[in-house]
Design a protein around this motif. Structure first.
Motif, PDB file in Angstrom:
ATOM      1  N   LEU A 297      37.729  55.271  51.124  1.00  0.00           N
ATOM      2  CA  LEU A 297      38.689  55.126  50.038  1.00  0.00           C
ATOM      3  C   LEU A 297      38.261  55.927  48.812  1.00  0.00           C
ATOM      4  CD1 LEU A 297      39.083  51.268  50.510  1.00  0.00           C
ATOM      5  CD2 LEU A 297      40.765  53.004  51.182  1.00  0.00           C
ATOM      6  N   THR A 298      39.190  56.131  47.904  1.00  0.00           N
ATOM      7  CA  THR A 298      38.931  56.940  46.718  1.00  0.00           C
ATOM      8  C   THR A 298      38.762  56.041  45.490  1.00  0.00           C
ATOM      9  OG1 THR A 298      41.275  57.150  46.125  1.00  0.00           O
ATOM     10  CG2 THR A 298      40.377  58.756  47.697  1.00  0.00           C
ATOM     11  N   PRO A 299      38.138  56.546  44.420  1.00  0.00           N
ATOM     12  CA  PRO A 299      37.983  55.706  43.224  1.00  0.00           C
ATOM     13  C   PRO A 299      39.314  55.265  42.637  1.00  0.00           C
ATOM     14  CG  PRO A 299      37.287  57.984  42.804  1.00  0.00           C
ATOM     15  CD  PRO A 299      37.470  57.849  44.275  1.00  0.00           C
ATOM     16  N   GLU A 300      40.355  56.077  42.796  1.00  0.00           N
ATOM     17  CA  GLU A 300      41.673  55.702  42.269  1.00  0.00           C
ATOM     18  C   GLU A 300      42.253  54.478  42.978  1.00  0.00           C
ATOM     19  OE1 GLU A 300      40.990  59.998  41.343  1.00  0.00           O
ATOM     20  OE2 GLU A 300      40.720  58.724  43.111  1.00  0.00           O
ATOM     21  N   PHE A 301      41.773  54.199  44.181  1.00  0.00           N
ATOM     22  CA  PHE A 301      42.261  53.039  44.919  1.00  0.00           C
ATOM     23  C   PHE A 301      41.990  51.741  44.162  1.00  0.00           C
ATOM     24  CE2 PHE A 301      41.362  49.654  48.122  1.00  0.00           C
ATOM     25  CZ  PHE A 301      42.665  49.493  48.586  1.00  0.00           C
ATOM     26  N   MET A 302      40.938  51.712  43.348  1.00  0.00           N
ATOM     27  CA  MET A 302      40.600  50.473  42.640  1.00  0.00           C
ATOM     28  C   MET A 302      41.724  50.050  41.696  1.00  0.00           C
ATOM     29  SD  MET A 302      37.784  49.685  44.011  1.00  0.00           S
ATOM     30  CE  MET A 302      37.140  48.372  42.986  1.00  0.00           C
ATOM     31  N   GLY A 303      42.378  51.020  41.050  1.00  0.00           N
ATOM     32  CA  GLY A 303      43.512  50.684  40.192  1.00  0.00           C
ATOM     33  C   GLY A 303      44.672  50.139  40.996  1.00  0.00           C
ATOM     34  N   MET A 304      44.933  50.739  42.163  1.00  0.00           N
ATOM     35  CA  MET A 304      45.987  50.221  43.039  1.00  0.00           C
ATOM     36  C   MET A 304      45.666  48.791  43.476  1.00  0.00           C
ATOM     37  SD  MET A 304      46.541  53.439  45.643  1.00  0.00           S
ATOM     38  CE  MET A 304      46.140  55.102  45.126  1.00  0.00           C
ATOM     39  N   LEU A 305      44.409  48.562  43.808  1.00  0.00           N
ATOM     40  CA  LEU A 305      43.980  47.257  44.303  1.00  0.00           C
ATOM     41  C   LEU A 305      44.158  46.182  43.232  1.00  0.00           C
ATOM     42  CD1 LEU A 305      42.754  46.214  46.968  1.00  0.00           C
ATOM     43  CD2 LEU A 305      40.491  46.550  45.957  1.00  0.00           C
ATOM     44  N   GLU A 306      43.883  46.547  41.987  1.00  0.00           N
ATOM     45  CA  GLU A 306      44.048  45.595  40.886  1.00  0.00           C
ATOM     46  C   GLU A 306      45.523  45.256  40.691  1.00  0.00           C
ATOM     47  OE1 GLU A 306      41.846  44.810  36.689  1.00  0.00           O
ATOM     48  OE2 GLU A 306      42.204  46.897  37.258  1.00  0.00           O
ATOM     49  N   THR A 307      46.380  46.262  40.744  1.00  0.00           N
ATOM     50  CA  THR A 307      47.827  46.022  40.657  1.00  0.00           C
ATOM     51  C   THR A 307      48.291  45.152  41.817  1.00  0.00           C
ATOM     52  OG1 THR A 307      48.198  48.129  39.537  1.00  0.00           O
ATOM     53  CG2 THR A 307      50.092  47.135  40.644  1.00  0.00           C
ATOM     54  N   GLY A 308      47.794  45.429  43.006  1.00  0.00           N
ATOM     55  CA  GLY A 308      48.172  44.652  44.182  1.00  0.00           C
ATOM     56  C   GLY A 308      47.775  43.198  44.073  1.00  0.00           C
ATOM     57  N   PHE A 309      46.641  42.923  43.435  1.00  0.00           N
ATOM     58  CA  PHE A 309      46.188  41.533  43.284  1.00  0.00           C
ATOM     59  C   PHE A 309      47.118  40.769  42.337  1.00  0.00           C
ATOM     60  CE2 PHE A 309      42.529  38.491  42.159  1.00  0.00           C
ATOM     61  CZ  PHE A 309      42.701  37.773  43.331  1.00  0.00           C
ATOM     62  N   GLU A 310      47.585  41.437  41.316  1.00  0.00           N
ATOM     63  CA  GLU A 310      48.567  40.814  40.421  1.00  0.00           C
ATOM     64  C   GLU A 310      49.861  40.520  41.184  1.00  0.00           C
ATOM     65  OE1 GLU A 310      48.927  43.661  37.303  1.00  0.00           O
ATOM     66  OE2 GLU A 310      46.911  43.274  36.495  1.00  0.00           O
ATOM     67  N   GLU A 311      50.282  41.470  42.028  1.00  0.00           N
ATOM     68  CA  GLU A 311      51.500  41.277  42.828  1.00  0.00           C
ATOM     69  C   GLU A 311      51.310  40.163  43.860  1.00  0.00           C
ATOM     70  OE1 GLU A 311      51.976  45.154  44.426  1.00  0.00           O
ATOM     71  OE2 GLU A 311      52.897  45.992  42.599  1.00  0.00           O
ATOM     72  N   PHE A 312      50.095  40.012  44.364  1.00  0.00           N
ATOM     73  CA  PHE A 312      49.768  38.957  45.326  1.00  0.00           C
ATOM     74  C   PHE A 312      50.119  37.590  44.749  1.00  0.00           C
ATOM     75  CE2 PHE A 312      46.375  35.863  46.451  1.00  0.00           C
ATOM     76  CZ  PHE A 312      46.608  35.717  47.817  1.00  0.00           C
ATOM     77  N   PHE A 313      49.786  37.365  43.495  1.00  0.00           N
ATOM     78  CA  PHE A 313      50.100  36.076  42.865  1.00  0.00           C
ATOM     79  C   PHE A 313      51.573  36.004  42.452  1.00  0.00           C
ATOM     80  CE2 PHE A 313      45.501  36.120  42.377  1.00  0.00           C
ATOM     81  CZ  PHE A 313      45.195  34.820  42.785  1.00  0.00           C
ATOM     82  N   ALA A 314      52.117  37.111  41.986  1.00  0.00           N
ATOM     83  CA  ALA A 314      53.519  37.120  41.572  1.00  0.00           C
ATOM     84  C   ALA A 314      54.450  36.826  42.743  1.00  0.00           C
ATOM     85  CB  ALA A 314      53.872  38.460  40.943  1.00  0.00           C
ATOM     86  N   ASN A 315      54.026  37.203  43.956  1.00  0.00           N
ATOM     87  CA  ASN A 315      54.854  37.021  45.156  1.00  0.00           C
ATOM     88  C   ASN A 315      54.355  35.882  46.032  1.00  0.00           C
ATOM     89  OD1 ASN A 315      56.368  39.322  44.390  1.00  0.00           O
ATOM     90  ND2 ASN A 315      54.887  40.680  45.386  1.00  0.00           N
TER      91      ASN A 315
END
Length: 306
Positions: A216-234
């Motif tokens: 994975l790339t370092p930019e993936f960490m930002g995606m992962l953080e956004t995804g965790f927020e979406e995990f709770f929102a959904n």
């Protein structure tokens, strides 16, 4: 990733079970193979409550070896309370939040292209070499280009119970098109099946599976953080005390949205791991054989210090 509670291993810390001829644990071999392939930084993802046992079993020893080899070491802590700002911690939750959350725990110490592995899985040397080569071509323009070590399902099953695997589909170019996290896969006389109660549904034993070995790339960490927020929102009707933020599921979501690509890298090495305590004897025998065959030195890290 070594923060799992090891419930199916009888409540012990399965990642710390000795399996090598000199008491090495599976992580020793993975770290050896990663350094041999060219990786120069090791991040241990653990829980605070196992820190003392972890450092006694491997951490202190590996830190010393890595210092001699010029390899950096760091720790990241997967804590239940480490949640997005707008999320209240469900106090009855005891289960870790999953592999996506585990990797996200590294955001303060991880700024380079990186590989992710499970601490209790043995992947073999080839996969580390191929992932390192892939990541060596990283540029910021390729921030959405990932890779995954692909293993064959029939080679990843336990004789002692069911397992969970990310069953993969690929296109003609060897790119991952989907990964479906599948539970209760058992070994059968004909190959493999999903067991639900007394019903068995056949699964292709030759299918590629994800064993949580990603490049994975370092930019993936930002995606992962956004995804965790979406995990709770959904969260919806899901049980917040049991739901998990899993790396393969989130990467599949990114794939389906066309936001990333994942190259599947063939690995011909035999995977094995300790899912159940009954698996331990087979794993011990396997490492003894690899040592006899000269794949590893009796003094494991000796060849890296030469």
């Amino acid at each position: 990733m070594a923060a799992g509670i090891g419930s199916r291993f009888g409540g012990g810390i399965k990642q710390l079970a000795p399996v090598g001829i000199n008491g090495e644990i599976i992580m020793d071999y993975s770290i050896h193979d990663a350094i041999e392939a060219g990786f120069n930084k090791i991040i241990f993802i653990i829980r605070k409550d196992i820190e003392e046992a972890f450092k006694e079993a491997i951490g202190n020893r590996i830190e010393k070896i890595c210092e001699e080899l010029g390899v950096e070491t760091a720790y990241a802590y997967q804590e239940l309370q480490n949640l997005p700002e707008n999320v209240d911690f469900p106090t009855e939750r005891t289960k870790p939040w999953g592999t996506g959350h585990a990797v996200l725990s590294c955001k303060e110490v991880l700024h380079e292209p990186f590989a992710v592995i499970n601490a209790d899985d043995y992947y073999g040397k080839e996969a580390f070499v191929k992932i390192h080569e892939f990541l060596g071509n990283y540029t910021p323009e390729k921030s959405h280009e990932f890779c995954m070590a692909g293993f064959i399902l029939k080679n990843t099953l336990s004789e002692n119970g069911s397992v969970t695997r990310g069953i993969c589909k690929l296109n003609d170019c060897g790119q991952l098109t989907s990964v479906h996290e599948t539970s209760n896969i058992v070994k059968t006389a004909d190959g493999a099946a999903v067991k639900e109660g007394e019903i068995y549904s056949t699964v292709n034993p030759e299918a590629y599976v994800s064993m949580n070995m990603w490049g994975l790339t370092p930019e993936f960490m930002g995606m992962l953080e956004t995804g965790f927020e979406e995990f709770f929102a959904n969260m919806g009707e899901k049980d917040v005390l049991k739901a998990e933020y899993l790396l393969p599921i989130y990467i599949d979501e990114l794939l389906q949205a066309g936001k990333v690509s994942v190259k599947v890298l063939d690995s011909h090495d035999k995977w094995f791991g300790v899912t159940y305590k009954e698996d331990k004897e087979y794993v011990q025998q396997s490492f003894a054989r690899l040592t006899r065959d000269g794949v590893y030195k009796e003094n494991l890290f000796e060849d890296l210090k030469a």
